[in-house]
Every structure is written in C-alpha cells, then in structure tokens.
Scaffold this active site. Structure first.
Site: not given
Length: 251
Positions: A35, A59, A183
């Site tokens: 990020h 989602q 991640s």
C-alpha cells in the site's frame, strides 16, 4: 492529516480543491509496504493525496474471512501520517450503503472467471464500492496494485464503460526479498506457513505449463484454487493454512 467520514464532508472539501490534482489510493486497511508504494506514488505525482480505509463487507462471500481480516485502524492512521498523506476518508457501512446494497454494479464476463468463479458476488462488491469512492473523491488519478490484476482490469473496464473522468494507474507488485507478494493476509500465516509461502511465486514464475505448475504447487503443500493463463498473464490462487493467496506473472 485530516480524517473525513462522510461524503457530504468530502464534497465540501472537494470544492476547495477544484484546481488541484488529486491522487487517490482506496484500501481496506491492514496497510503494509505494498500500500505504501501506491501512496508514495500518489503523493509524488499529485498536489493532494487521499487514502480511504474501508473494510468493505459486500465483497466478502465468506463471513469468516471478513471477521478475521487483519486490520488495525490506529496502526493504519499512524502509517498514513508518517507517509505524509493529506486526507483520510474513513466511512462506515451506513455511510457507504444508505440503500443497504439494494443497488450494485455488475460485470457479466471476466468477473465470473478466476477469482470470481468460486467467490460469487465478490467483484460486484468491489466494483460497487470503488465506483462510490471514485464518485465521492473525484480524483485525478487512482492507484491500484497489480497483485490484484484481475481487479484492476475490471475497474479499468468500469471506468471506460461509464466514461468516468479519472485515470487508473496500475503499480507493480511489491514483494518480499524472497519473492512473496506482500499482502495483509500474510499476517494470518504461521511461522511455518511464511517459510513455505515464497514457493508460490517461485513455482508460478518457473515458465512451466499450467498443469505442471498446479502439480508442483500441490506437491509443495498448497491447495490450488486455479492456475490460469489469460491475455499474456498467468494468474493463480492457492490456499495455505486456509489462507487464500493470489499472484500473477507476465508470460
């Protein structure tokens, strides 16, 4: 850094930024160096930087996955402050979905392949929330990591289909020194899982056929969701210790 929590508040702010270029990075929190690479680029290429932190429930087709998503708002704020972000947009579900998700955006082709094949409704949630965020922030450029390359392609298609006045900027995957794509979900792996996880990218980038890669991943200890080549890119998703990891490489 100023924290903004409603579209109405952002709309008033937006009036004061009309002449400035705005770089936007939408996130679900659990911020990491991947990020941060997007955020640094948004800051360097624009006069104003905006980051959103919103863990979007629409989602997630797996409630457990949502409940265990590794995010800490205070840690995220500290990282954004240190990076020099101008504005943080941090809405709640009632703010983002005043209609309680009665209206949604759907793509009828690519969203049903790869990650969408076994995650019904996932990309509907992604497209809907990003459309909302882009409409609220009205950025000049919005930045997305190529680790979620299918997501980027769908969002790029959405922007073009609806003639949206924003440039989507794909940014290279940020990896650990051992090749593992960074991640938020990596934090859910045990020490042993983290030791094995880099084999995912190593095998995926081996240049072998899809079936050979699938076999090698399974032999290494991964549960394979899919390994699929499409449009000169090899996509893959695997499970390791019940944690779902995705990656892709150019072919």
């Amino acid at each position: 850094m100023k924290i903004i929590k409603t579209p109405e508040e952002f709309k008033e702010l937006r009036k004061t930024l009309a002449s400035k270029t705005i770089g936007f990075v939408p996130t679900m929190g659990g911020l990491h160096n991947g990020h941060l690479s997007l955020i640094k680029r948004a800051i360097s290429e624009n006069e104003v930087s905006v980051v959103s932190v919103y863990l979007n429930p629409t989602q997630f087709n797996d409630k457990k996955d949502l409940e265990t998503y590794p995010a800490n708002f205070d840690d995220d704020c500290a990282m954004l402050e240190k990076a020099g972000v101008d504005y943080l947009f941090a809405p709640t579900y009632p703010v983002m979905y005043p209609d309680d998700y009665k209206y949604m955006l759907t793509e009828k082709d690519f969203s049903h392949e790869l990650c969408g094949a076994k995650r019904p409704g996932h990309f509907d949630g992604v497209l809907t929330v990003v459309m909302k965020l882009l409409n609220i922030v009205q950025p000049t450029k919005a930045y997305f990591g190529e680790k979620d390359y299918q997501q980027y392609k769908l969002l790029d298609g959405m922007v073009k289909a609806f003639f949206m006045d924003v440039e989507l900027v794909p940014c290279p995957i940020v990896r650990e020194a051992n090749g593992l794509a960074i991640s938020s979900r990596n934090r859910k792996l045990s020490k042993e899982g983290l030791a094995l996880a880099p084999r995912f990218h190593e095998i995926l980038a081996s240049g072998k056929s899809e079936s050979e890669i699938t076999k090698a991943l399974e032999e290494a200890g991964f549960k394979v969701d899919y390994v699929t080549a499409k449009d000169n890119r090899l996509y893959a998703a695997v499970f390791l210790e019940e944690v779902r990891l995705i990656d892709n490489v150019e072919r």
